[in-house]
Design a protein around this motif. Structure first.
Motif, mmCIF file in Angstrom:
data_model
loop_
_atom_site.group_PDB
_atom_site.id
_atom_site.type_symbol
_atom_site.label_atom_id
_atom_site.label_comp_id
_atom_site.label_asym_id
_atom_site.label_seq_id
_atom_site.Cartn_x
_atom_site.Cartn_y
_atom_site.Cartn_z
ATOM 1 N N UNK A 1 -37.317 2.542 -21.713
ATOM 2 C CA UNK A 1 -37.019 3.977 -21.885
ATOM 3 C C UNK A 1 -37.304 4.415 -23.317
ATOM 4 N N UNK A 2 -37.892 5.589 -23.466
ATOM 5 C CA UNK A 2 -38.209 6.118 -24.792
ATOM 6 C C UNK A 2 -37.223 7.230 -25.144
ATOM 7 N N UNK A 3 -36.762 7.211 -26.359
ATOM 8 C CA UNK A 3 -35.963 8.305 -26.902
ATOM 9 C C UNK A 3 -36.830 9.015 -27.938
ATOM 10 N N UNK A 4 -37.370 10.181 -27.561
ATOM 11 C CA UNK A 4 -38.174 10.969 -28.484
ATOM 12 C C UNK A 4 -37.233 11.771 -29.391
ATOM 13 N N UNK B 1 -42.620 21.430 -29.272
ATOM 14 C CA UNK B 1 -43.106 20.057 -29.303
ATOM 15 C C UNK B 1 -42.535 19.254 -28.136
ATOM 16 N N UNK B 2 -41.263 19.487 -27.827
ATOM 17 C CA UNK B 2 -40.657 18.797 -26.704
ATOM 18 C C UNK B 2 -41.355 19.131 -25.394
ATOM 19 N N UNK B 3 -41.628 20.410 -25.183
ATOM 20 C CA UNK B 3 -42.321 20.824 -23.959
ATOM 21 C C UNK B 3 -43.764 20.332 -23.943
ATOM 22 N N UNK B 4 -44.363 20.222 -25.129
ATOM 23 C CA UNK B 4 -45.735 19.729 -25.230
ATOM 24 C C UNK B 4 -45.826 18.268 -24.782
ATOM 25 N N UNK C 1 -39.898 11.247 -16.874
ATOM 26 C CA UNK C 1 -38.677 12.060 -16.834
ATOM 27 C C UNK C 1 -37.492 11.323 -16.213
ATOM 28 N N UNK C 2 -37.747 10.240 -15.494
ATOM 29 C CA UNK C 2 -36.658 9.499 -14.857
ATOM 30 C C UNK C 2 -35.902 8.608 -15.842
ATOM 31 N N UNK C 3 -36.582 8.136 -16.892
ATOM 32 C CA UNK C 3 -35.923 7.205 -17.815
ATOM 33 C C UNK C 3 -35.994 7.634 -19.284
ATOM 34 N N UNK C 4 -36.911 8.523 -19.638
ATOM 35 C CA UNK C 4 -37.091 8.903 -21.033
ATOM 36 C C UNK C 4 -36.240 10.126 -21.389
ATOM 37 N N UNK C 5 -35.944 10.273 -22.671
ATOM 38 C CA UNK C 5 -35.091 11.371 -23.136
ATOM 39 C C UNK C 5 -35.750 12.037 -24.346
ATOM 40 N N UNK D 1 -34.768 22.714 -19.483
ATOM 41 C CA UNK D 1 -35.864 21.745 -19.532
ATOM 42 C C UNK D 1 -35.379 20.300 -19.543
ATOM 43 N N UNK D 2 -34.060 20.084 -19.536
ATOM 44 C CA UNK D 2 -33.543 18.721 -19.568
ATOM 45 C C UNK D 2 -33.743 18.041 -20.902
#
Length: 304
Positions: free
Chosen positions: A21-24, A76-79, A169-173, A200-201
């Motif tokens: 899982x990635x945490x951006x 940037x998040x939506x991008x 989208x199932x594991x990343x934040x 947008x979660x």
């Protein structure tokens, strides 16, 4: 945008990035926040950060260094979500990425290399470039240098960035880290940001009035601050070069330099800051007008 993973900028990511899982982390600030969380990444074990996640710092492109509004952080998040879903990159972001690599990595003859890319994008590039086509586009741009390191470096960079930006989208934040600065952040904009992030979660982390509130919470002196002055966070004197109240108090405590944060000053006090944060405002709605932050909650989530 530039992605910095646990191993640094423009490095070859491991295959684990497809699975972990990635945490951006997307920052409104360009200096202090990235430096602080760089320290978090480098000390994951000591800070009990979950080794099963990858922390991805999302830095602004060189062209966007002065674009610090929270709305841009949300863009940037939506991008990130859009690029992953559509498996492509806009020609504007393609050009920004080439500039980032050439300028940040200090590649020789940078002006000519950038101009070649600009001319190509202007005359030939589609509005969106699919990742599967990027190698061919780079070869077209630098056909006179096709066997030189520059072409190889750029193609590898896009491959690495593509893996880093692969959003599930199932594991990343996706996490936004912004300031509640009333001088540049109007009330309706704050409300819209909270609403849009929820829609947008995207996780939103806010410090009122600024990230330095979180840094100050690492120290007992926080309790002795003038909270009215802290909330207003005005410059301590009429000089335009004078520090704002939060910066000045932090400087008095630890000799704080906004552009050169020393993470070792904070590393052993993070649990203390998390505990102190809970005595103040952590709620997003209330953070619109109250001193506080919820950065501690972000660190707790990285530990889980």
């Amino acid at each position: 945008m530039r992605i910095v993973n646990d191993n640094g900028f423009a490095t070859r990511p491991s295959a684990e990035l497809h699975e972990k899982p990635k945490y951006f982390l997307i920052y409104e600030g360009a200096s202090t926040e990235p430096k602080y969380f760089e320290g978090i990444c480098k000390n994951k074990s000591q800070l009990a950060i979950n080794e099963k996640i990858s922390i991805m710092s999302v830095l602004r492109s060189v062209d966007d260094l002065n674009n610090s509004h929270p709305k841009y952080a949300l863009e940037l998040g939506n991008e990130i979500k859009k690029q992953s879903q559509n498996n492509c990159i806009t020609k504007e972001n393609f050009l920004k990425s080439i500039k980032d690599l050439i300028l940040v990595m200090k590649i020789d003859d940078n002006e000519n290399l950038i101009k070649q890319a600009e001319d190509y994008v202007k005359d030939y590039a589609n509005d969106e470039i699919y990742y599967d086509e990027i190698d061919n586009v780079v070869i077209d741009i630098y056909k006179d240098l096709v066997f030189e390191n520059i072409s190889i470096d750029i193609m590898e960079y896009f491959q690495n960035q593509r893996i880093s930006l692969d959003y599930n989208e199932e594991i990343d934040v996706i996490n936004l880290i912004v300031d509640r600065d009333k001088n540049s952040f109007k009330d309706f904009q704050y409300y819209n940001l909270v609403k849009e992030c929820k829609k947008e979660g995207i996780k939103l982390y806010v410090s009122n009035p600024c990230f330095e509130v979180w840094l100050l919470m690492h120290f007992d002196e926080f309790e002795k601050l003038d909270f009215k002055k802290l909330l207003e966070n005005k410059r301590v004197s009429k000089s335009k070069k004078s520090k704002k109240y939060a910066d000045k108090m932090l400087s008095d405590i630890i000799g704080y330099n906004k552009s050169n944060l020393q993470f070792e000053t904070f590393i052993n006090r993070i649990d203390e800051a998390i505990k102190r944060e809970k005595n103040y405002c952590e709620d997003l709605k209330e953070l619109e007008n109250k001193i506080g932050t919820n950065i501690g909650k972000l660190i707790e989530s990285l530990r889980k």
